[in-house]
Design an enzyme around this catalytic site. Structure first.
Site, PDB file in Angstrom:
ATOM      1  N   HIS A  74      -9.887   8.590  11.879  1.00  0.00           N
ATOM      2  CA  HIS A  74      -9.411   9.753  11.135  1.00  0.00           C
ATOM      3  C   HIS A  74      -8.909  10.836  12.100  1.00  0.00           C
ATOM      4  O   HIS A  74      -7.868  11.471  11.866  1.00  0.00           O
ATOM      5  CB  HIS A  74     -10.530  10.289  10.250  1.00  0.00           C
ATOM      6  CG  HIS A  74     -10.067  11.223   9.183  1.00  0.00           C
ATOM      7  ND1 HIS A  74     -10.913  11.769   8.248  1.00  0.00           N
ATOM      8  CD2 HIS A  74      -8.843  11.734   8.896  1.00  0.00           C
ATOM      9  CE1 HIS A  74     -10.237  12.559   7.438  1.00  0.00           C
ATOM     10  NE2 HIS A  74      -8.973  12.569   7.815  1.00  0.00           N
ATOM     11  N   GLU A  77      -5.481   9.858  13.341  1.00  0.00           N
ATOM     12  CA  GLU A  77      -4.453  10.062  12.315  1.00  0.00           C
ATOM     13  C   GLU A  77      -3.923  11.493  12.382  1.00  0.00           C
ATOM     14  O   GLU A  77      -2.727  11.736  12.189  1.00  0.00           O
ATOM     15  CB  GLU A  77      -5.032   9.781  10.927  1.00  0.00           C
ATOM     16  CG  GLU A  77      -4.053  10.048   9.792  1.00  0.00           C
ATOM     17  CD  GLU A  77      -4.729  10.171   8.447  1.00  0.00           C
ATOM     18  OE1 GLU A  77      -4.189  10.883   7.580  1.00  0.00           O
ATOM     19  OE2 GLU A  77      -5.803   9.555   8.253  1.00  0.00           O
ATOM     20  N   HIS A  78      -4.787  12.438  12.676  1.00  0.00           N
ATOM     21  CA  HIS A  78      -4.380  13.844  12.786  1.00  0.00           C
ATOM     22  C   HIS A  78      -3.775  14.151  14.157  1.00  0.00           C
ATOM     23  O   HIS A  78      -2.732  14.803  14.261  1.00  0.00           O
ATOM     24  CB  HIS A  78      -5.588  14.760  12.555  1.00  0.00           C
ATOM     25  CG  HIS A  78      -6.003  14.874  11.134  1.00  0.00           C
ATOM     26  ND1 HIS A  78      -5.920  16.053  10.426  1.00  0.00           N
ATOM     27  CD2 HIS A  78      -6.515  13.960  10.253  1.00  0.00           C
ATOM     28  CE1 HIS A  78      -6.359  15.864   9.187  1.00  0.00           C
ATOM     29  NE2 HIS A  78      -6.733  14.612   9.067  1.00  0.00           N
ATOM     30  N   GLU A 154     -10.807  19.034   4.910  1.00  0.00           N
ATOM     31  CA  GLU A 154     -10.321  17.910   4.100  1.00  0.00           C
ATOM     32  C   GLU A 154     -11.486  17.191   3.414  1.00  0.00           C
ATOM     33  O   GLU A 154     -11.419  16.845   2.234  1.00  0.00           O
ATOM     34  CB  GLU A 154      -9.542  16.941   4.983  1.00  0.00           C
ATOM     35  CG  GLU A 154      -8.938  15.750   4.250  1.00  0.00           C
ATOM     36  CD  GLU A 154      -8.226  14.785   5.181  1.00  0.00           C
ATOM     37  OE1 GLU A 154      -7.768  13.739   4.692  1.00  0.00           O
ATOM     38  OE2 GLU A 154      -8.136  15.076   6.392  1.00  0.00           O
TER      39      GLU A 154
END
Length: 461
Positions: A74, A77-78, A154
């Protein structure tokens, strides 16, 4: 195209025609990079994806001096959008905004994909920028801390959505300790505990030539694509002259799962109960996946499905009700969802279970079978009007399935499904241990009769 086309890892070049006069080509470069394209006649746009077969299930606890990598997929991904050795985050954003393109990324349980959609003339730019992001991300320490805050926000947003909470707890309940049962985005504890060195180690270990799969669909010339990709990767510092075999695909076949948790109730002060009921399903490569698609269409996909008719149309018990059947390399699920008021939740859960039992006992009608085939054919054809769907199909074919099946082949397989096949699969699913997850203002006592379960395995949060 007649039948599915196998995608052997050791085959350097492959090309074939697919449904709708599309042309599919595949190249495995000496470095192990795999490039797949689907040229679609008349298309003026193109979608490109950079894939690695690394997802949330591949994160590891700390061991032998290596820090835990939970949350790393994750984070990446950022962070890959936050700048490289030659581009700032703003440079990356401007590259796509200036041409009206779209770019994003997704983390899944078994893969990660960075993708963009642009006009055909802008494909070289998209190749160059995505290649730079993929190979040369800085993972800047300050940006790392900034994104930690963004990811926590998020997760907080998802935590405020009872449907998201129910979905994550459902995977956990059905799959138990299996890595597929973990949440894709991690949880606040793992994100707070993540350290840059662990994410960097995860990045360098998995973002290599032998891991990279590039898929492109739409207005694409394969030879030009390969040349542009090689130029971009070499320019970013990769030595593509070093020969390496592509990484092996995941082993396929059902994993041994622990006993499912039969009842999970998460108490929230909401107006509705978000209700999920289901069982372990089929792996992605199971030869009965077409049967599962037909079963799911008849049972809970669309307004004419049994669940929709029984729960919403005839009784007015819910607004949203459907079934779903995701499959992964070594596990899968078959689930039913409904959002309803607390006073109706136990009735809805019982109806879900009853409808699956009825399908298993009495089977389906010829009309239902015909209608399901038509629904799947139409939905598949419409989805393939979008180059995004075609690009994703190439990615799943290469990473997970090991074969490419075009629309004609997919529909041929659907047409072979019989009523007996559907009933047999329904009976198998109905005999498996059920898990029920309810999120909302309710108590576990409301659902005791909906699953055959022993009280010690329940979980209330």
């Amino acid at each position: 195209m007649n039948g599915a086309v196998d995608l052997p890892l050791g085959l350097a070049e492959l090309s074939f025609d697919a449904a709708g006069d599309a042309r599919v080509r595949r190249s495995v470069l000496p470095s192990g990079v795999r490039v797949l394209s689907e040229q679609v006649p008349g298309s003026r746009s193109v979608t490109i994806g950079f894939w690695v077969a690394v997802g949330s299930r591949d994160e590891q606890p700390s061991a032998s001096g290596h820090p835990a990598t939970y949350g790393s997929t994750h984070f990446l991904e950022h962070l890959l959008f936050k700048g490289t050795t030659t581009r700032t985050a703003l440079d990356i954003a401007i590259s796509f905004d200036a041409v009206g393109g779209e770019h994003n990324a997704l983390t899944a349980k078994e893969y990660t994909c960075y993708y963009a959609k642009v006009q055909d003339r802008d494909l070289p730019m998209a190749v160059a920028v995505l290649a730079d992001m993929f190979t040369s991300s800085r993972l800047d320490a300050e940006e790392f801390e900034n994104e930690r805050g963004v990811i926590l926000e998020e997760l907080s947003m998802a935590g405020d959505d009872p449907a998201d909470v129910a979905n994550e707890r459902f995977f956990e309940a059905v799959l138990g300790a299996h890595p597929l049962g973990r949440p894709i985005g991690g949880n606040p504890d793992t994100i707070r505990a993540a350290v840059r060195d662990a994410v960097w180690e995860h990045y360098r270990a998995n973002y290599r030539p032998s891991d990279l799969v590039v898929t492109v669909a739409g207005a694409v010339d394969h030879e030009v694509l390969v040349a542009e990709l090689e130029r971009a990767l070499t320019g970013a510092g990769w030595d593509l002259s070093v020969e390496a075999a592509p990484v092996e695909r995941r082993p396929v076949g059902p994993a041994v799962l622990e006993v499912a948790r039969p009842l999970t109730v998460v108490q929230r002060p909401t107006e509705q109960i978000n209700l999920l009921l289901g069982v372990p399903g089929l792996v992605a490569t199971d030869e009965r996946r077409p049967t599962m698609s037909v079963l799911n269409a008849i049972f809970g996909s669309g307004m004419s499905s049994r669940l929709f008719q029984q729960v919403r149309e005839r009784r007015g018990l819910a607004y949203s009700v459907y079934s779903f059947a995701p499959g992964y390399s070594d596990a899968g699920l078959f689930g039913m969802y409904a959002g309803c008021s607390p006073s109706k939740a136990s009735t809805v859960a019982a109806l879900m279970r009853t409808e699956l039992d009825r399908l298993a006992e009495h089977g389906v009608t010829a009309d239902e079978l015909r209608r399901a085939s038509g629904q799947l054919a139409g939905a598949s054809a419409l989805a393939l009007e979008d180059s995004d769907t075609r690009m994703s199909r190439l990615g799943r074919s290469e990473l997970t399935l090991g074969e490419f099946a075009d629309l004609d082949e997919a529909l041929r397989r659907i047409a072979l499904v019989t009523a007996d096949d559907v009933q047999a699969l329904a009976a198998e699913l109905a005999a498996r241990p059920f898990s029920l997850v309810a999120v909302g203002a309710t108590e576990e006592s409301a659902f005791r009769g909906a699953v055959e379960a022993a009280a010690p395995s329940t979980d209330v949060a």
